[in-house]
Design an enzyme around this catalytic site. Sequence first.
Site, PDB file in Angstrom:
ATOM      1  N   SER A 143       0.219  -1.137   0.479  1.00 40.76           N
ATOM      2  CA  SER A 143      -0.294  -0.124   0.474  1.00 40.76           C
ATOM      3  C   SER A 143       1.273   1.123   0.282  1.00 40.76           C
ATOM      4  O   SER A 143       2.032   0.681   0.426  1.00 40.76           O
ATOM      5  CB  SER A 143      -0.688  -0.504   0.900  1.00 40.76           C
ATOM      6  OG  SER A 143      -1.179   1.632   1.655  1.00 40.76           O
ATOM      7  N   TYR A 169      -2.212  -0.628  11.168  1.00 43.40           N
ATOM      8  CA  TYR A 169      -2.223  -1.234   9.823  1.00 43.40           C
ATOM      9  C   TYR A 169      -1.431  -0.945   8.891  1.00 43.40           C
ATOM     10  O   TYR A 169      -0.568  -2.122   8.278  1.00 43.40           O
ATOM     11  CB  TYR A 169      -4.143  -1.106   9.090  1.00 43.40           C
ATOM     12  CG  TYR A 169      -3.834  -1.272   7.638  1.00 43.40           C
ATOM     13  CD1 TYR A 169      -3.881  -2.528   7.704  1.00 43.40           C
ATOM     14  CD2 TYR A 169      -3.978  -0.023   6.577  1.00 43.40           C
ATOM     15  CE1 TYR A 169      -4.032  -2.960   5.566  1.00 43.40           C
ATOM     16  CE2 TYR A 169      -3.235  -0.611   5.133  1.00 43.40           C
ATOM     17  CZ  TYR A 169      -3.937  -1.916   4.516  1.00 43.40           C
ATOM     18  OH  TYR A 169      -3.671  -2.364   3.542  1.00 43.40           O
ATOM     19  N   LYS A 173       1.911  -3.430   6.384  1.00 44.12           N
ATOM     20  CA  LYS A 173       2.059  -3.543   5.619  1.00 44.12           C
ATOM     21  C   LYS A 173       3.995  -3.193   5.103  1.00 44.12           C
ATOM     22  O   LYS A 173       4.711  -3.930   4.826  1.00 44.12           O
ATOM     23  CB  LYS A 173       1.410  -2.373   4.737  1.00 44.12           C
ATOM     24  CG  LYS A 173      -0.017  -3.043   4.890  1.00 44.12           C
ATOM     25  CD  LYS A 173      -0.444  -3.870   3.690  1.00 44.12           C
ATOM     26  CE  LYS A 173      -1.399  -5.043   4.080  1.00 44.12           C
ATOM     27  NZ  LYS A 173      -1.404  -5.931   3.223  1.00 44.12           N
TER      28      LYS A 173
END
Length: 361
Positions: A143, A169, A173
């Site tokens: 991302s 989150y 990643k």
Amino acid sequence: LSNGSVMSRAILVTGGAGYVGSHTVAALLERDNEQDLEIVVVDNLINAHKENGQKKPEAIKIIEEMTNQTIQFYDVDIRDADALSKIFETHSIDCVIHFAALKAVGESVQKPLEYYQANIAGTCTLFEVMRKYSVYKLVYSSSCTVYGEPERLPINETHPTGRGLTSPYGKSKYFCEEIMKDLCTSDSKWMVISLRYFNPVGAHISGRIGEDPAGIPNNLMPYISQVAVGRLKELLVFGNDYPTVDGTGVRDYIHVSDLADGHVKAVKLFSQIGFSGFHAVNLGTGAGYSVLQMVSAFEAASGCKIPYRIVGRRAGDIAANYADVSLSHKLLGWRATRTLHDMCNDTWRWQRNNPNGFKKS
Ligand code: NAD
Ligand code: WQD
């Protein structure tokens, strides 16, 4: 790769019943000319819909209908090494596209352990099973969030990652990218393409599969489309005092089918002689649009008025973000081709035809 036997190339798609995964499964089957491609989807259905009494999730059933092909589906959690091992024993997996993860930024702040457990421990379990079965080809869903607050725009892949990340989150990643780099250093057999998505929006052109968030959407496009269809009253615009064209946040929105095509191109790279190691690649269009520009574009595509109200900034948001897309073109031979109008039009077709998403009632 093909030795003439039927079903000789299997691609394992984790999280293949979800939003980006399902569009990628559709793109893989639609683009495959050899007819010997086997798609194996693993998904624990935590964020995908299956009707009671059905064996496969709705999105997978619909793709089977659209492509007239069969998709192998396993309701399995990626943290379950034994169940994953059985799948690797049953199918001759050639490469893995790893989408499965929890992805709600705000929720991750409240539930860090759940996010690290699913996104990091789950990913490590998957990699262990891959190594056990000598499968070293991996496409990973990363991302733009790994870049944190941009130091420059557009952002290219040499921009520092991991700095100032505010959510578990986003960190998950980033940590997974670091783990994959270490794997590639440890063994040159690994081939990893980490695709750093900007803001995926839109739906399959058929209007039959699309984004189906549970509860109130966190992201802009599904929120707008639920206002358009009457499920929500008005859009709350998070801040109009950013240093942008009209004060609202700017993002690089990319059509999910373009994103899916990027994965098809990434898989093709694995057969290029000499390809190895870790490669991070941005997938975006390179253009940024503001929240109010998105509202106008959606109104034009749908013919619906989108009432909105300006409220305060959302914690953790950045002013503007868009990709330098030169590496994706050079390495993958890929460029986004769908316009902002396509993104809105296709979202609207999906939302209008399926006001309640995949749920039948
Ligand atoms: P999604 O929630 O629609 O899809 C993820 C799928 O993974 C779901 O079907 C869910 O049921 C499944 N899943 C979750 N945890 C699992 C587990 N432990 N075992 C097995 N299956 C599990 O999300 P998406 O938007 O399609 O995102 C796919 C990937 O792309 C994710 O890794 C996400 O972090 C990444 N990503 C998404 C965006 C975005 O805005 N949509 C942007 C950048 C990166
Ligand atoms: C876009 C713009 C909001 C909702 C998130 C994740 C990121 C990545 C993509 C996974 C911003 C504004 C939004 C609303 C609004 N996902 N907005 N009202 O925040 O760029 O990125 O999804 O990796 O990690 O953080 O996307 O769609 O939430 O917001 O005004 O109701 O719309 O402030 O400017 P974001 P988004």
